[in-house]
Design a protein around this motif. Sequence first.
Motif, mmCIF file in Angstrom:
data_model
loop_
_atom_site.group_PDB
_atom_site.id
_atom_site.type_symbol
_atom_site.label_atom_id
_atom_site.label_comp_id
_atom_site.label_asym_id
_atom_site.label_seq_id
_atom_site.Cartn_x
_atom_site.Cartn_y
_atom_site.Cartn_z
ATOM 1 N N LEU A 298 0.813 -1.221 0.000
ATOM 2 C CA LEU A 298 0.000 0.000 0.000
ATOM 3 C C LEU A 298 0.846 1.270 0.000
ATOM 4 O O LEU A 298 0.432 2.286 -0.568
ATOM 5 C CB LEU A 298 -0.972 -0.015 1.176
ATOM 6 C CG LEU A 298 -2.039 -1.103 1.099
ATOM 7 C CD1 LEU A 298 -2.915 -1.095 2.344
ATOM 8 C CD2 LEU A 298 -2.895 -0.924 -0.148
ATOM 9 N N ASP A 299 2.025 1.238 0.623
ATOM 10 C CA ASP A 299 2.887 2.414 0.607
ATOM 11 C C ASP A 299 3.387 2.679 -0.814
ATOM 12 O O ASP A 299 3.380 3.817 -1.283
ATOM 13 C CB ASP A 299 4.064 2.227 1.566
ATOM 14 C CG ASP A 299 4.884 3.499 1.720
ATOM 15 O OD1 ASP A 299 4.269 4.577 1.913
ATOM 16 O OD2 ASP A 299 6.125 3.420 1.632
ATOM 17 N N ALA A 300 3.795 1.634 -1.511
ATOM 18 C CA ALA A 300 4.250 1.780 -2.902
ATOM 19 C C ALA A 300 3.101 2.228 -3.799
ATOM 20 O O ALA A 300 3.288 3.056 -4.695
ATOM 21 C CB ALA A 300 4.832 0.463 -3.400
ATOM 22 N N GLU A 301 1.897 1.698 -3.543
ATOM 23 C CA GLU A 301 0.727 2.101 -4.326
ATOM 24 C C GLU A 301 0.410 3.572 -4.099
ATOM 25 O O GLU A 301 0.111 4.305 -5.041
ATOM 26 C CB GLU A 301 -0.465 1.209 -3.958
ATOM 27 C CG GLU A 301 -1.700 1.465 -4.787
ATOM 28 C CD GLU A 301 -2.844 0.543 -4.383
ATOM 29 O OE1 GLU A 301 -3.220 -0.298 -5.202
ATOM 30 O OE2 GLU A 301 -3.355 0.688 -3.252
ATOM 31 N N LYS A 302 0.486 4.006 -2.837
ATOM 32 C CA LYS A 302 0.203 5.406 -2.500
ATOM 33 C C LYS A 302 1.190 6.351 -3.186
ATOM 34 O O LYS A 302 0.839 7.457 -3.582
ATOM 35 C CB LYS A 302 0.246 5.589 -0.981
ATOM 36 C CG LYS A 302 -0.090 6.981 -0.504
ATOM 37 C CD LYS A 302 -0.198 7.057 1.002
ATOM 38 C CE LYS A 302 1.173 7.058 1.606
ATOM 39 N NZ LYS A 302 1.201 7.235 3.056
ATOM 40 N N ALA B 58 6.412 -2.987 -9.059
ATOM 41 C CA ALA B 58 6.967 -2.680 -7.744
ATOM 42 C C ALA B 58 5.896 -2.620 -6.660
ATOM 43 O O ALA B 58 6.209 -2.457 -5.489
ATOM 44 C CB ALA B 58 7.713 -1.353 -7.804
ATOM 45 N N THR B 59 4.640 -2.760 -7.055
ATOM 46 C CA THR B 59 3.533 -2.616 -6.126
ATOM 47 C C THR B 59 2.798 -3.921 -5.877
ATOM 48 O O THR B 59 2.411 -4.224 -4.759
ATOM 49 C CB THR B 59 2.519 -1.580 -6.683
ATOM 50 O OG1 THR B 59 3.216 -0.372 -6.953
ATOM 51 C CG2 THR B 59 1.404 -1.313 -5.715
ATOM 52 N N THR C 175 -0.588 -3.705 3.867
ATOM 53 C CA THR C 175 -0.618 -4.635 2.748
ATOM 54 C C THR C 175 -2.060 -4.985 2.440
ATOM 55 O O THR C 175 -2.861 -5.184 3.344
ATOM 56 C CB THR C 175 0.151 -5.937 3.077
ATOM 57 O OG1 THR C 175 1.455 -5.588 3.530
ATOM 58 C CG2 THR C 175 0.251 -6.837 1.877
ATOM 59 N N ARG C 176 -2.378 -5.032 1.153
ATOM 60 C CA ARG C 176 -3.707 -5.478 0.733
ATOM 61 C C ARG C 176 -3.528 -6.760 -0.063
ATOM 62 O O ARG C 176 -2.620 -6.877 -0.877
ATOM 63 C CB ARG C 176 -4.401 -4.420 -0.112
ATOM 64 C CG ARG C 176 -5.828 -4.830 -0.489
ATOM 65 C CD ARG C 176 -6.602 -3.760 -1.235
ATOM 66 N NE ARG C 176 -6.109 -3.605 -2.596
ATOM 67 C CZ ARG C 176 -5.588 -2.502 -3.088
ATOM 68 N NH1 ARG C 176 -5.459 -1.431 -2.349
ATOM 69 N NH2 ARG C 176 -5.172 -2.440 -4.334
ATOM 70 N N TYR C 177 -4.411 -7.709 0.193
ATOM 71 C CA TYR C 177 -4.433 -8.951 -0.568
ATOM 72 C C TYR C 177 -5.695 -8.947 -1.405
ATOM 73 O O TYR C 177 -6.788 -8.722 -0.884
ATOM 74 C CB TYR C 177 -4.407 -10.170 0.370
ATOM 75 C CG TYR C 177 -3.110 -10.244 1.141
ATOM 76 C CD1 TYR C 177 -2.017 -10.904 0.604
ATOM 77 C CD2 TYR C 177 -2.966 -9.622 2.367
ATOM 78 C CE1 TYR C 177 -0.811 -10.955 1.288
ATOM 79 C CE2 TYR C 177 -1.777 -9.663 3.055
ATOM 80 C CZ TYR C 177 -0.702 -10.327 2.518
ATOM 81 O OH TYR C 177 0.493 -10.373 3.188
#
Length: 181
Positions: free
Chosen positions: A51-55, A62-63, A172-174
């Motif tokens: 979620l940090d990489a997605e944000k 990388a996400t 983290t999202r699954y």
Amino acid sequence: MKLIKYSFLLSILVMFTQCSPDNEGTFGDTVNRSEQIMGTWAIESASQIDLDAEKKSFPDFATKIDITNAIAGMPFSDFTLKIDNSALTTTIGNSPMGYVISGGTGTWSWINSDMINLVNRELGINASSGIKTQINGKNVIFYMRTYSGISGDAPKLSLNYERLDADNNAVTRYEYILAKQ
């Protein structure tokens, strides 16, 4: 010049006389989402999203990572979810889903009663709704990012589960894509 002036006025007059009021019509019956998700579903694919990489708008490579068969001998496809009127039954099999939800039977309900809510403000993601369940005393909330795909010839259900850190922040999202059996 008069010809151009009269032609222009005539074209405006014709344009306004050709317009008619919009007929809003009907869009059909209200869709019953509960009926659409009822049935037996099996995981087709599983992904882990940072979620940090997605944000930070990092690229997908990388996400998001496909973890469907990441653990030898423990495929996510062993997991099934059966949804009835008010009961939800899970079969874990050799799947690592035991870390998320217990195997067994419990009840389920919608997270909220607003079935048309297109943005889940708590998550900050485009989430239509979701279901919450309790099996063997463990509460689990699955978010549905979209309802597209849950009807038709090959129905798919996208459920999302978020892992929280010690401060209750989602890290983290699954995302589980389930196919109707």
